[in-house]
Design a protein around this motif. Structure first.
Motif, PDB file in Angstrom:
ATOM      1  N   VAL A 171       0.711   6.747   3.270  1.00 35.85           N
ATOM      2  CA  VAL A 171       2.040   6.507   3.841  1.00 35.85           C
ATOM      3  C   VAL A 171       1.986   6.745   5.343  1.00 35.85           C
ATOM      4  O   VAL A 171       1.508   7.794   5.797  1.00 35.85           O
ATOM      5  CB  VAL A 171       3.099   7.442   3.196  1.00 35.85           C
ATOM      6  CG1 VAL A 171       4.473   7.211   3.827  1.00 35.85           C
ATOM      7  CG2 VAL A 171       3.155   7.225   1.689  1.00 35.85           C
ATOM      8  N   ARG A 172       2.451   5.785   6.119  1.00 38.94           N
ATOM      9  CA  ARG A 172       2.366   5.916   7.574  1.00 38.94           C
ATOM     10  C   ARG A 172       3.450   6.840   8.104  1.00 38.94           C
ATOM     11  O   ARG A 172       4.476   7.068   7.465  1.00 38.94           O
ATOM     12  CB  ARG A 172       2.476   4.547   8.244  1.00 38.94           C
ATOM     13  CG  ARG A 172       3.814   3.865   8.112  1.00 38.94           C
ATOM     14  CD  ARG A 172       3.799   2.537   8.870  1.00 38.94           C
ATOM     15  NE  ARG A 172       5.033   1.795   8.731  1.00 38.94           N
ATOM     16  CZ  ARG A 172       6.134   2.005   9.469  1.00 38.94           C
ATOM     17  NH1 ARG A 172       6.136   2.960  10.392  1.00 38.94           N
ATOM     18  NH2 ARG A 172       7.221   1.273   9.278  1.00 38.94           N
ATOM     19  N   ARG A 173       3.206   7.362   9.282  1.00 40.69           N
ATOM     20  CA  ARG A 173       4.165   8.256   9.933  1.00 40.69           C
ATOM     21  C   ARG A 173       5.397   7.477  10.372  1.00 40.69           C
ATOM     22  O   ARG A 173       5.297   6.345  10.823  1.00 40.69           O
ATOM     23  CB  ARG A 173       3.532   8.921  11.161  1.00 40.69           C
ATOM     24  CG  ARG A 173       2.376   9.852  10.857  1.00 40.69           C
ATOM     25  CD  ARG A 173       1.742  10.347  12.150  1.00 40.69           C
ATOM     26  NE  ARG A 173       0.614  11.223  11.908  1.00 40.69           N
ATOM     27  CZ  ARG A 173       0.697  12.539  11.786  1.00 40.69           C
ATOM     28  NH1 ARG A 173       1.885  13.132  11.905  1.00 40.69           N
ATOM     29  NH2 ARG A 173      -0.377  13.267  11.568  1.00 40.69           N
ATOM     30  N   ARG A 174       6.547   8.110  10.232  1.00 44.38           N
ATOM     31  CA  ARG A 174       7.812   7.560  10.735  1.00 44.38           C
ATOM     32  C   ARG A 174       8.574   8.684  11.421  1.00 44.38           C
ATOM     33  O   ARG A 174       8.434   9.856  11.064  1.00 44.38           O
ATOM     34  CB  ARG A 174       8.659   6.987   9.595  1.00 44.38           C
ATOM     35  CG  ARG A 174       8.129   5.708   8.980  1.00 44.38           C
ATOM     36  CD  ARG A 174       8.967   5.315   7.777  1.00 44.38           C
ATOM     37  NE  ARG A 174       8.623   4.000   7.239  1.00 44.38           N
ATOM     38  CZ  ARG A 174       7.607   3.779   6.420  1.00 44.38           C
ATOM     39  NH1 ARG A 174       6.835   4.796   6.040  1.00 44.38           N
ATOM     40  NH2 ARG A 174       7.361   2.565   5.971  1.00 44.38           N
ATOM     41  N   SER A 227      -2.864   9.889   3.268  1.00 45.03           N
ATOM     42  CA  SER A 227      -3.709   8.714   3.504  1.00 45.03           C
ATOM     43  C   SER A 227      -2.990   7.388   3.287  1.00 45.03           C
ATOM     44  O   SER A 227      -3.383   6.373   3.871  1.00 45.03           O
ATOM     45  CB  SER A 227      -4.932   8.775   2.575  1.00 45.03           C
ATOM     46  OG  SER A 227      -4.529   8.753   1.217  1.00 45.03           O
ATOM     47  N   ARG A 236       0.820  -1.222   0.000  1.00 43.94           N
ATOM     48  CA  ARG A 236       0.000   0.000   0.000  1.00 43.94           C
ATOM     49  C   ARG A 236       0.848   1.264   0.000  1.00 43.94           C
ATOM     50  O   ARG A 236       0.551   2.223  -0.727  1.00 43.94           O
ATOM     51  CB  ARG A 236      -0.917  -0.018   1.227  1.00 43.94           C
ATOM     52  CG  ARG A 236      -1.863   1.169   1.327  1.00 43.94           C
ATOM     53  CD  ARG A 236      -2.910   0.918   2.404  1.00 43.94           C
ATOM     54  NE  ARG A 236      -3.836   2.022   2.533  1.00 43.94           N
ATOM     55  CZ  ARG A 236      -3.716   2.979   3.445  1.00 43.94           C
ATOM     56  NH1 ARG A 236      -2.700   2.955   4.304  1.00 43.94           N
ATOM     57  NH2 ARG A 236      -4.599   3.954   3.514  1.00 43.94           N
ATOM     58  N   GLU A 237       1.891   1.295   0.798  1.00 45.99           N
ATOM     59  CA  GLU A 237       2.709   2.507   0.872  1.00 45.99           C
ATOM     60  C   GLU A 237       3.438   2.776  -0.440  1.00 45.99           C
ATOM     61  O   GLU A 237       3.576   3.931  -0.855  1.00 45.99           O
ATOM     62  CB  GLU A 237       3.716   2.399   2.019  1.00 45.99           C
ATOM     63  CG  GLU A 237       3.087   2.529   3.387  1.00 45.99           C
ATOM     64  CD  GLU A 237       4.153   2.647   4.475  1.00 45.99           C
ATOM     65  OE1 GLU A 237       4.291   3.723   5.064  1.00 45.99           O
ATOM     66  OE2 GLU A 237       4.858   1.646   4.699  1.00 45.99           O
ATOM     67  N   ARG A 263       8.050  11.661   5.340  1.00 44.25           N
ATOM     68  CA  ARG A 263       6.659  11.827   4.900  1.00 44.25           C
ATOM     69  C   ARG A 263       6.221  13.282   5.062  1.00 44.25           C
ATOM     70  O   ARG A 263       5.607  13.874   4.154  1.00 44.25           O
ATOM     71  CB  ARG A 263       5.763  10.908   5.715  1.00 44.25           C
ATOM     72  CG  ARG A 263       4.259  11.100   5.506  1.00 44.25           C
ATOM     73  CD  ARG A 263       3.513  10.120   6.405  1.00 44.25           C
ATOM     74  NE  ARG A 263       2.077  10.250   6.362  1.00 44.25           N
ATOM     75  CZ  ARG A 263       1.357  11.044   7.154  1.00 44.25           C
ATOM     76  NH1 ARG A 263       1.976  11.811   8.069  1.00 44.25           N
ATOM     77  NH2 ARG A 263       0.038  11.078   7.060  1.00 44.25           N
TER      78      ARG A 263
END
Length: 425
Positions: free
Chosen positions: A202-205, A200, A26-27, A91
């Motif tokens: 890409v998750r936070r890092r 929406s 997904r990312e 991100r």
């Protein structure tokens, strides 16, 4: 204890990633969609700006000056601003750059914007592409591990080439329908859409730099330059990347080259065919190289592929007909697929927390060598003619590639071991 497998069987267990499994992540899909959308908008904006500037100034020099602004910010800003991708969460850097570029392009779309202000807006829009690209390049290896990184890079490269051809081909017709100002407004919308996709998808890092250990931008730039150019393996890989300055030169003089060819087709059509030849070869080469060559095998043939990217250009000295020229330029584009292996090896050799700065330096150098190559090639073509200049670029490129291939042979062993370990894991 089991018997040791012969070398060919050990290489056979290297697992090659498929495009399907990469697209299933997904990312990666979010990065892929966002990049393609922004790039399509950029191609549209370049055509719109050229039309807008020429309509307002009637000056070829002013039109060329604005186009030159698309190179200068990346050369100047890349080394300094790319470190933002290591200093802050990647991100967040990408989303911020997208939003700022959307606002700047929206301002460009305001009718009657003074010409000096328009030039300034163009400069800052392109300047922001440096930290965005560095953050995306540094984030990709965190999302795609092992050979998935090569497959994902190949897929992105093929998409980039396809989007560029589509953007330039459809840009003129779209601008004729919408007008340059509406086209710029559409470009602003693509940046906003890209930001929403990243939010929406890409998750936070956390940032790559430890909290409380954030050196100045100048310190990070010097450290990045020391890392990239102070290590023999990295230095060789960077020079492999910059070799493109030789084999992209023909695209910069495609118009005068087309004018010298004997063909029943209009010069504009021949020019389009010539400019599409290398991207076509790049798409084909990227697919074949990533799909049918093992990860360690790519490193072994990288030097030969680099020489292939330049060698066909030498035959331009024989002044072949259009069909042969197109075949030669497509073959040169196929050879350029070695960049996938060079990129993957570079990722293996750079610490994760310093990838943003390293990629930014390489990207700035890429823009510089391409711009300088096209500029020098243009001046030389006026005096010598386009065919000898393309052939000379091929000779210089093959010579440089041969030297780099010998240097790479001496130092590729440990990189190949790392790549094999990841591919067989």
């Amino acid at each position: 204890m089991g018997a040791r497998l012969p070398g060919r069987h050990r290489r056979a267990v290297e697992r090659q990633a498929t495009y399907g499994e990469v697209i299933a992540i997904r990312e990666f899909r979010a990065l892929w969609y966002a990049q393609g959308l922004s790039l399509l908008g950029d191609q549209l904006a370049q055509v719109a700006l050229a039309v807008l500037v020429y309509e307002r100034t009637k000056s070829p020099a002013a039109t060329a000056a604005v186009y030159a602004l698309t190179y200068l910010p990346s050369i100047l800003g890349g080394p300094l601003l790319a470190g933002l991708a290591d200093r802050f969460a990647r991100r967040g850097v990408m989303i911020t750059c997208d939003v700022l570029r959307a606002l700047l392009v929206a301002a460009m779309a305001v009718p009657g914007m003074p010409f000096p202000v328009l030039c300034g807006l163009v400069f800052f829009v392109v300047l922001l592409s440096a930290p965005f690209s560095a953050a995306r390049a540094a984030l990709l290896p965190e999302i795609l591990v092992g050979d998935r990184y090569v497959a994902g890079s190949a897929l992105q490269n093929m998409t980039n080439q396809a989007v560029q051809m589509l953007g330039f081909a459809a840009g003129g017709a779209l601008i004729a329908t919408l007008g340059p100002y509406r086209a710029l407004a559409l470009d602003a919308a693509t940046f906003l859409a890209s930001a929403l996709i990243l939010v929406s998808g890409v998750r936070r890092r956390a940032s790559a730099t430890r909290e409380g250990a954030k050196p100045s931008m100048w310190t990070m730039t010097r450290a990045g330059a020391g890392l990239v150019f102070g290590d023999k393996k990295l230095r060789t890989l960077v020079l492999f990347a910059w070799l493109c300055g030789f084999y992209v030169l023909p695209e910069g003089i495609a118009v005068p080259y087309a004018a010298t060819l004997t063909s029943e087709l209009p010069v504009a059509v021949v020019t389009g065919l010539l400019m599409a030849a290398m991207p076509t070869g790049t798409v084909l080469g990227g697919f074949l190289f990533s799909r049918f060559v093992t990860p360690s095998g790519r490193l072994r043939v990288m030097g030969w592929m680099a020489m292939l990217s330049c060698a066909p250009l030498i035959l331009s000295a024989m002044r072949p007909p259009l069909a042969v020229v197109l075949a030669l330029w497509i073959l040169s584009g196929i050879g350029g697929a070695y960049q996938l292996a060079a990129n993957a090896a570079f990722v293996q050799c750079v610490p994760a927390e310093r990838r943003g700065q390293a990629f930014g330096l390489v990207q700035s150098g890429l823009m510089a060598v391409q711009g300088m190559g096209i500029l020098v090639g243009g001046f030389a073509a006026e005096r010598l003619g386009p065919e000898p200049v393309v052939a000379l670029a091929g000779v210089m490129g093959v010579t440089s590639a041969a030297v780099l291939a010998m240097l790479w042979t001496e130092s590729r062993g440990d990189v190949a071991a790392r790549v094999r370990a990841r591919a067989t894991a």
